[in-house]
Write a protein that holds these residues in place. Structure first.
Motif, mmCIF file in Angstrom:
data_model
loop_
_atom_site.group_PDB
_atom_site.id
_atom_site.type_symbol
_atom_site.label_atom_id
_atom_site.label_comp_id
_atom_site.label_asym_id
_atom_site.label_seq_id
_atom_site.Cartn_x
_atom_site.Cartn_y
_atom_site.Cartn_z
ATOM 1 N N GLU A 525 0.818 -1.203 0.000
ATOM 2 C CA GLU A 525 0.000 0.000 0.000
ATOM 3 C C GLU A 525 0.863 1.270 0.000
ATOM 4 O O GLU A 525 0.366 2.359 -0.302
ATOM 5 N N LYS A 528 4.850 -0.014 -4.631
ATOM 6 C CA LYS A 528 4.470 -1.161 -5.464
ATOM 7 C C LYS A 528 5.618 -1.668 -6.340
ATOM 8 O O LYS A 528 5.628 -2.817 -6.750
ATOM 9 N N ASP A 556 0.540 -7.771 -3.618
ATOM 10 C CA ASP A 556 -0.384 -7.452 -2.539
ATOM 11 C C ASP A 556 -0.819 -8.694 -1.791
ATOM 12 O O ASP A 556 -0.989 -9.774 -2.372
ATOM 13 N N ASP A 598 -6.392 -2.761 0.087
ATOM 14 C CA ASP A 598 -5.695 -3.757 -0.745
ATOM 15 C C ASP A 598 -6.075 -3.540 -2.207
ATOM 16 O O ASP A 598 -6.837 -2.631 -2.541
ATOM 17 N N SER A 599 -5.566 -4.417 -3.072
ATOM 18 C CA SER A 599 -5.834 -4.276 -4.503
ATOM 19 C C SER A 599 -6.225 -5.622 -5.083
ATOM 20 O O SER A 599 -6.080 -6.670 -4.444
ATOM 21 N N ALA A 603 -9.363 -6.587 -2.875
ATOM 22 C CA ALA A 603 -10.146 -5.366 -2.663
ATOM 23 C C ALA A 603 -11.571 -5.489 -3.187
ATOM 24 O O ALA A 603 -12.315 -4.510 -3.187
ATOM 25 N N TYR A 735 0.724 4.765 -9.138
ATOM 26 C CA TYR A 735 -0.691 4.487 -9.429
ATOM 27 C C TYR A 735 -0.882 4.485 -10.917
ATOM 28 O O TYR A 735 -0.506 5.424 -11.616
ATOM 29 N N ASN A 737 -3.767 3.819 -13.080
ATOM 30 C CA ASN A 737 -5.047 3.830 -13.775
ATOM 31 C C ASN A 737 -5.184 5.154 -14.512
ATOM 32 O O ASN A 737 -5.515 6.183 -13.917
ATOM 33 N N THR A 794 -5.186 4.951 -2.208
ATOM 34 C CA THR A 794 -4.831 4.721 -3.614
ATOM 35 C C THR A 794 -5.746 3.711 -4.270
ATOM 36 O O THR A 794 -6.294 3.942 -5.360
ATOM 37 N N ASP A 795 -5.902 2.562 -3.623
ATOM 38 C CA ASP A 795 -6.703 1.508 -4.238
ATOM 39 C C ASP A 795 -8.161 1.556 -3.809
ATOM 40 O O ASP A 795 -8.986 0.763 -4.266
ATOM 41 N N THR A 796 -8.498 2.489 -2.929
ATOM 42 C CA THR A 796 -9.882 2.574 -2.480
ATOM 43 C C THR A 796 -10.813 2.875 -3.627
ATOM 44 O O THR A 796 -11.910 2.305 -3.761
ATOM 45 N N ASN A 798 -10.477 2.147 -6.739
ATOM 46 C CA ASN A 798 -10.673 1.000 -7.624
ATOM 47 C C ASN A 798 -11.868 0.167 -7.168
ATOM 48 O O ASN A 798 -12.687 -0.314 -7.963
#
Length: 821
Positions: A525, A528, A556, A598-599, A603, A735, A737, A794-796, A798
């Protein structure tokens, strides 16, 4: 008197032997002259000085002698640079009776590699007295022998040469005979008796004479033999040969029994006095008798031994014809036999210097070895040519006759060929030609001309987050085609930074085997991917190195439980929601929103109704978290319904959290129980404020999007020179995306109305705002969510995207992230 003369001769000889009589240099060849039997350790000459070398460099230059003979007669004093005698030298053993006795030497200088030729002439001293094979011999002579008759007698031999060889003969005084010395071909002297006074057998049957042989030395040496002359009765005609000298030739390969020449003599007598037999003369040397034979009856001279042109190329000897009368009479003649050379000796290859190892960067023309060739045959049979096969980076260079240097002819590469086995072929010019093949090994020394090489320019390594610090991550290996120290590699991490922190703080590499270890535990987190550069460096001089890039990807793990964003429990752990009793089936009661740091699969969030006051009344959407009514409410339903909603992720093991929602069912428009402070206002005013707030929120978001769009457009125009696209800009956070920019979501279904605006790269300094408008509040308040943490959020998004309804509107932006509900 004789003893005194001998001592004087010895003193003179030793004085002569102690000095160098003559030396001169012709080109690259030095000539010395010394006497035989010189004392061991006697100085021949200062070879270093004569070659132009400083005496102090003799030992360092590794000056040595390579003699062509099997025995080493000379040596070099490396301290003084003098050529000294290494042992007893007997000229007669070394050269026989040759006129010139030369001992060839080759002076080898190893550093730098050089060759010099030295000839040492061995001079004869008078160390041998003339010698007769027999100390007493008998000669029978008929009493009728005519005055002036000649009788050959045994000759003496003296191994010395020149003036020290046999010079004369003397005969003691007598009445009947005088001495005559006949010179043969080759300078040999043969004595013979000449009858000066008639013999009378009746007066004297035996005459005793002393024959003395004298040499020309100083002092003179002599040898003697006793001649017994026996007077025989009449046989007055001696045999006569047809020729005074017989000449013949024979191939050196002639086999035993081969006929060389036939001699013939006649005798005028009759009967037994005219019968002739043939013999070698009395003074015929043993080396002739070992090779040839005379048939006593036929006079045929045949081969009985092995001929060798390289040993003796011609034979000259006397033969006699003797009748059977009484006394026997003899006739004499000479035979000269020439041995014809044949190509029966192959060439000989002599390595004057063993091949030196050659560095692979040696320049063309570097001397590798010194080679001599020789052939014992003569003429064309002794002419030798030396060659090496094609395809080798070497060639032969002729120094002078029959001397060659093996030198490099092109560049060398040890990695292609570390050694060469070179066949040197020596061929003579005989018919048929003979050849000799000698293989020499040349070793190529390594030079550090190859840098270490990795199998790939970059490597990808995958490790799970929360790894144990100090664990082995990866082993990287490079290869070096050199050898020894040039191929010993040391691995290191190039001094670079990862997120402004030295790479050595994250990783450690074993310098010997390239194994890479983690220095800390990683959190997906937070980071990466990490990139480091590994260098492999050899131990050569100068050393060479190469680099490889290592991309470390953090995988992850499901180490974060879902976090509830809405509803938020401001007053304790229970959230209160309101709904009318007249709600129809499918009515949206509330929407539970949660995120997971998490991713990927870890997630993916699902919602379920864990507990409820009446499980038949409500349902929770598995994916969106929307709580809706399953049926119409009756008047008998409890006005307070408690729901326990469980949120789970899709990781392994599963992480979960719960949220409790109290739903208050109200009748009509009576003010329900609220978690918020009560405010007195009428319903119409309340509804108007809600609509106004919603319009203001939408207008603000629209204006903000428009401004962001123009700002991005201007920024793209400025940076278009160096970039083909400006719609997506990646920050250092990793990140990835590109479509995660600006999102607007409007939902007016049910009593809860909300707008979400999400924008920007979550790893950048983005903002997230939310406004919630609930009819259960007395006023339509804004509830603003504080900016999310860059790392934890960051991954929230997603996960959050998956839960948004289909009515979501998306706009691209780069920097701003708002959430409005």
């Amino acid at each position: 008197m004789r003893h005194k003369r001998r001592n004087d001769w010895k003193r003179a000889a030793f004085l002569l032997l102690g000095f160098v009589l003559l030396w001169n240099t012709v080109g690259a060849q030095i000539h010395y002259t010394i006497a035989e039997e010189v004392k061991e350790g006697s100085i021949v000459g200062n070879i270093a000085k004569d070659l132009g070398f400083d005496v102090s460099r003799v030992a360092k230059s590794k000056l040595r002698i390579a003699s062509e003979s099997s025995r080493q007669y000379f040596d070099v004093d490396t301290e003084k640079g003098e050529l000294i005698v290494n042992g007893r030298i007997d000229r007669e053993t070394l050269c026989g009776q040759a006129v010139n006795c030369l001992v060839p030497l080759q002076i080898i200088i190893e550093e730098p590699l050089q060759l010099h030729r030295v000839e040492i002439e061995i001079q004869d001293i008078n160390d041998n007295a003339p010698n007769f094979h027999t100390k007493e011999s008998v000669l029978k002579i008929a009493e009728s022998a005519a005055l002036g008759s000649r009788f050959p007698i045994e000759s003496a031999e003296d191994p010395d040469s020149g003036k020290n060889s046999l010079k004369s003969y003397s005969l003691n005084s007598n009445e009947h005979f005088r001495l005559n010395v006949k010179a043969l071909d080759g300078g040999r002297k043969v004595p013979e008796l000449i009858l000066d006074k008639p013999l009378d057998r009746e007066k004297q049957l035996i005459h005793k004479l002393i024959l003395t042989a004298l040499d020309g030395g100083d002092p003179v040496r002599s040898g003697s033999t006793l001649l017994k002359i026996v007077v025989e009765d009449n046989n007055d005609n001696e045999p006569h040969f047809e020729l005074q000298i017989y000449k013949a030739s024979v191939q050196e390969s002639a086999g035993i029994g081969s006929n060389v020449v036939t001699i013939k003599a006649t005798d005028m007598d009759e009967g037994i006095n005219g019968e002739i037999q043939y013999y070698f003369a009395a003074h015929t040397p043993d080396y002739v008798r070992k090779v040839f034979n005379v048939n006593p009856d036929s006079g045929e001279i045949t081969v009985i031994g092995k001929l060798d042109h390289e040993g003796i190329n011609s034979y000259t000897f006397d033969i006699c014809a003797q009748d059977k009368g009484y006394p026997k009479l003899e006739g004499h003649s000479s035979v000269h036999i020439r041995v014809i050379d044949e190509n029966d000796n192959p060439p000989e290859i002599i390595l004057t210097s063993l091949p030196n190892p050659v560095p692979e960067n040696a320049t063309v023309g570097t001397v590798v070895a010194l080679i001599n060739v020789m052939d014992l045959d003569s003429g064309e049979n002794g002419k030798v040519s030396l060659k090496i096969p094609k395809g080798f980076p070497f060639k032969l260079k002729s120094s002078f006759e029959n001397h060659y240097s093996l030198i490099t002819d092109s560049s060398l590469d040890r990695e292609l060929n570390s050694e060469y086995n070179i066949e040197i072929v020596a061929t003579d010019s005989g018919s048929p030609p003979l050849k000799t093949v000698k293989t020499i090994n040349v070793t190529i020394l390594d030079v550090n001309d190859n840098a270490p090489a990795f199998s790939q320019t970059s490597y990808n390594v995958y490790i799970k987050e929360n790894n144990v610090a100090g664990s082995s991550l990866f082993s990287i290996t490079a290869l070096d085609s050199d050898v020894n120290n040039n191929a010993i590699l040391t691995y290191s991490v190039v001094d670079s930074k990862v997120n402004d922190i030295p790479a050595s703080s994250y990783f450690y590499i074993n310098s010997e085997n390239g194994t890479i270890y983690s220095m800390s535990s990683f959190d997906y987190e937070k980071v990466k991917r990490l990139t480091l550069i590994v260098q492999a460096k050899d131990h050569g001089s100068p050393s060479l190195s190469s680099n490889a890039t290592l991309h470390v990807f953090i995988l992850d793990q499901n180490d974060n439980a879902p976090s509830v964003i809405y509803p938020s429990a401001v007053m304790g752990s229970v959230s209160h929601q309101r709904m009318p009793r007249s709600a129809k089936p499918g009515h949206l009661v509330t929407k539970v929103t949660a995120v997971d740091a998490d991713s990927g699969h870890n997630a993916w969030i699902s919602y379920r109704l864990a507990e409820a006051t009446d499980a038949s009344l409500f349902s929770v959407n598995l994916h969106t978290g929307e709580v809706r009514t399953k049926r119409s409410l009756s008047e008998q339903e409890d006005s307070s319904q408690r729901l326990l909603i469980e949120i789970q992720d899709n990781g392994e093991p599963v992480q979960s959290t719960t949220v409790t929602v109290d739903v208050l069912i109200e009748d009509g428009f009576h003010e329900p129980i609220s978690d918020y402070p009560k405010k007195s206002t009428d319903p119409n005013k309340k509804s108007g404020k809600i609509t106004l707030y919603l319009i203001i929120s939408l207008a603000s978001v629209s204006l903000l999007c428009l401004m962001t769009f123009f700002m991005l457009l201007a920024k793209c125009a400025r940076s278009s020179r160096g970039s083909s696209s400006c719609c997506i800009r990646r920050s250092d956070s990793g990140y990835k995306n590109p479509n995660r920019n600006l999102q607007i979501q409007l939902n007016t279904d049910g009593p809860i109305k909300y707008v979400e605006v999400l924008g920007g790269d979550m790893m950048s300094q983005s903002q997230s705002f939310g406004s919630y408008l609930s009819p259960m509040s007395e006023f339509s308040d804004f509830t603003l969510v504080k900016p999310s943490s860059t790392t934890d959020f960051t991954d929230t998004l997603n996960v959050l995207d998956a839960s948004l309804p289909d009515s979501t509107w998306k706009f691209e932006s780069q920097q701003t992230n708002f959430g409005l509900r």
